[in-house]
Structure formats: structure tokens, C-alpha cells
Enzyme design. Structure first.
Site, PDB file in Angstrom:
ATOM      1  N   ALA A 112       0.794  -1.228   0.000  1.00  0.00           N
ATOM      2  CA  ALA A 112       0.000   0.000   0.000  1.00  0.00           C
ATOM      3  C   ALA A 112       0.824   1.275   0.000  1.00  0.00           C
ATOM      4  CB  ALA A 112      -0.932   0.004   1.220  1.00  0.00           C
ATOM      5  N   ASN A 181       1.654  -3.859   8.119  1.00  0.00           N
ATOM      6  CA  ASN A 181       2.699  -4.378   7.242  1.00  0.00           C
ATOM      7  C   ASN A 181       3.551  -3.248   6.674  1.00  0.00           C
ATOM      8  OD1 ASN A 181       2.364  -7.312   7.146  1.00  0.00           O
ATOM      9  ND2 ASN A 181       0.369  -6.876   6.247  1.00  0.00           N
ATOM     10  N   HIS A 211      -0.883   6.861   5.219  1.00  0.00           N
ATOM     11  CA  HIS A 211       0.424   6.526   5.766  1.00  0.00           C
ATOM     12  C   HIS A 211       1.322   7.722   5.500  1.00  0.00           C
ATOM     13  CE1 HIS A 211      -0.958   2.352   5.935  1.00  0.00           C
ATOM     14  NE2 HIS A 211      -1.300   2.467   4.666  1.00  0.00           N
TER      15      HIS A 211
END
Length: 260
Positions: A112, A181, A211
């Protein structure tokens, strides 16, 4: 390149159908390995032994536990392994068994986030002095089995953002195996689990999963912000992840002209 998919959930099913339908030039689907009671319609199903025997590459989309249980035997057989559940590699022994024993090769999927190539280059040039990643997701998707029911209920009914945990990447990855992750990926990119500080924020009003990665080092200062739509099939992951997997498979199947 003959490809088998380990896991057929929100990520694996998208990958398997795309490979089956010719969406990755140079790749051919031999089947999927899955633990669900019902077989996925329209996809060939294999045992793990059959997948190892028939595939050149096995793509792990089944979660950290499946990777820990099956990954070592895959690479030991000589079959290459593409890992999506990067957080499992916080276990140093597992990482060593997958990376160093072979003869199958270990490949990692960026999933991602992006910017890992720059972080790795910076670490190689002269090191990084500080790396931080803040992951923000919708509050209910961050409920974990280890949480008390009172905390879990607070997340389900939260009305404002809540910082759930902050700590070294290894610690955060273990606490949120389906959601962190990305912290593990950053740690592996810079080559230091203890240097990377990871924070998980639960936001009931977050329209996207975000993020924010910041890094400081001798090569410069960096800031990456990634904002992904959650997967419709599984809001705990981002919808872009299976397509990152497909891009990685494509680079392995026909690498000419692709970014390494």
C-alpha cells in the site's frame, strides 16, 4: 512464468482472477491454495504440495501465520516466493530462513505504500538518523483480538481520532498484523527495525487510509504521504494492494523495461 496464489481473500482473489484472465503478460495461473471451506468459483484449486511442484512463483496473500507456516518449505523447494504479509518478517529467524537458505528466491511486495526505493538508497548512501510512519485507519478496522472488550467497544463507537499505539516498527507490526505491514516494509527498506518509530491512529471519520512517512539522513530529508481508498471487500487493507501485487508479478514475469 507459472504462478500459484496462496490465499484467496480480498487480495488473493483479485490477483488470481487477473492472472487467470491474462492480465499479467508472461504469467500463467496454475491455481490457488486456500483454507476456506468453499472453493472460489472459476479458479483452479491446488494443495500446497501441488502448487510447489507446478509453480515457478508462489504469491503469498494469506496472512502472516500462513507465511510463517508455509514459506520456508516453498523456498526450500526451489520455488520463488512473493510476500505480501511483510509484517511476518519481523521474526528474524523466519526472515533468515526465507532469504538466506534458498534455493528459491524471496521477493517483497511494496503493497500500500511507495518511496521504499528512496529510503533504501538513502540508508545505503550514509544511513538515516530518524524514520517515522503514522498510519491512520477507520477505527473499527483496528479492533484486535488482544484488546479488552472495553477498548474494542471504544473503537467501534469512537467519534474522534485516537492514537492507539506508538513504538518501534517490530512492536507495532506484531500488535496490528493486518494493518501495519507498511511499518515492516519501511523497517526492511532502511535495514533497521529499532530505528523506525511507528504510530497507529484510529479515526472514525477517515475517508481514506493514510500513511505518512518522514525520514532524515545524510542524503536529505523526505516526506511521503499515501492516502488509499480501503478495499471494498476488506476495509482493513487498501484497495490498491492487489494491484501492487500484480505489478510485482509483472516485473518478475517480464522484467525488461520495468523499474527494479
Amino acid at each position: 512464468m507459472k504462478v500459484a496464489i496462496l490465499g484467496c481473500g480480498a487480495i488473493g482473489s483479485v490477483v488470481a482472477h487477473a492472472v487467470r484472465d491474462g492480465g499479467v503478460p508472461g504469467a500463467e495461473l496454475v491455481g490457488v491454495v486456500h483454507a476456506e471451506r468453499d472453493d472460489p468459483p472459476g479458479l483452479p484449486v491446488l494443495s500446497i504440495d501441488a502448487a510447489i511442484e507446478q509453480a515457478d512463483l508462489i504469491v503469498e496473500c494469506a496472512g502472516q501465520r500462513a507465511l510463517a507456516e508455509l514459506g520456508p518449505s516453498i523456498v526450500a523447494s526451489g520455488t520463488d516466493l512473493l510476500v505480501v504479509s511483510i509484517g511476518a518478517l519481523a521474526d528474524d529467524a523466519l526472515l533468515a530462513s526465507l532469504r538466506d537458505t534458498g534455493p528459491g528466491r524471496l521477493h517483497l511486495c511494496s503493497g500500500a505504500i511507495g518511496g521504499l526505493d528512496v529510503l533504501a538508497a538513502t540508508a545505503r548512501m550514509g544511513g538515516v538518523s530518524a524514520v517515522r510512519i503514522v498510519t491512520t485507519k477507520k477505527a473499527p478496522t483496528l479492533v484486535q483480538r488482544w484488546m479488552g472488550e472495553d477498548v474494542a467497544q471504544q473503537l467501534r463507537t469512537a467519534t474522534e481520532p485516537v492514537e492507539l499505539m506508538r513504538g518501534p516498527a517490530r512492536e507495532i507490526t506484531a500488535a496490528f498484523p493486518a494493518s501495519a505491514n507498511v511499518a515492516a516494509s519501511v523497517a526492511l527498506a532502511v535495514g533497521d527495525w529499532d530505528l523506525v518509530e511507528a504510530t497507529v491512529v484510529a479515526d472514525p471519520n477517515a475517508p481514506l487510509t493514510s500513511h505518512v512517512i518522514t525520514a532524515e539522513g545524510s542524503a536529505g530529508d523526505y516526506r511521503f504521504e499515501i492516502r488509499n481508498h480501503p478495499s471494498a471487500a476488506n476495509p482493513a487493507t487498501s484497495g490498491v494492494v492487489p494491484h501492487a501485487v500484480l505489478a510485482a508479478v509483472g516485473r518478475l514475469a517480464a522484467p525488461t523495461g520495468a523499474f527494479a
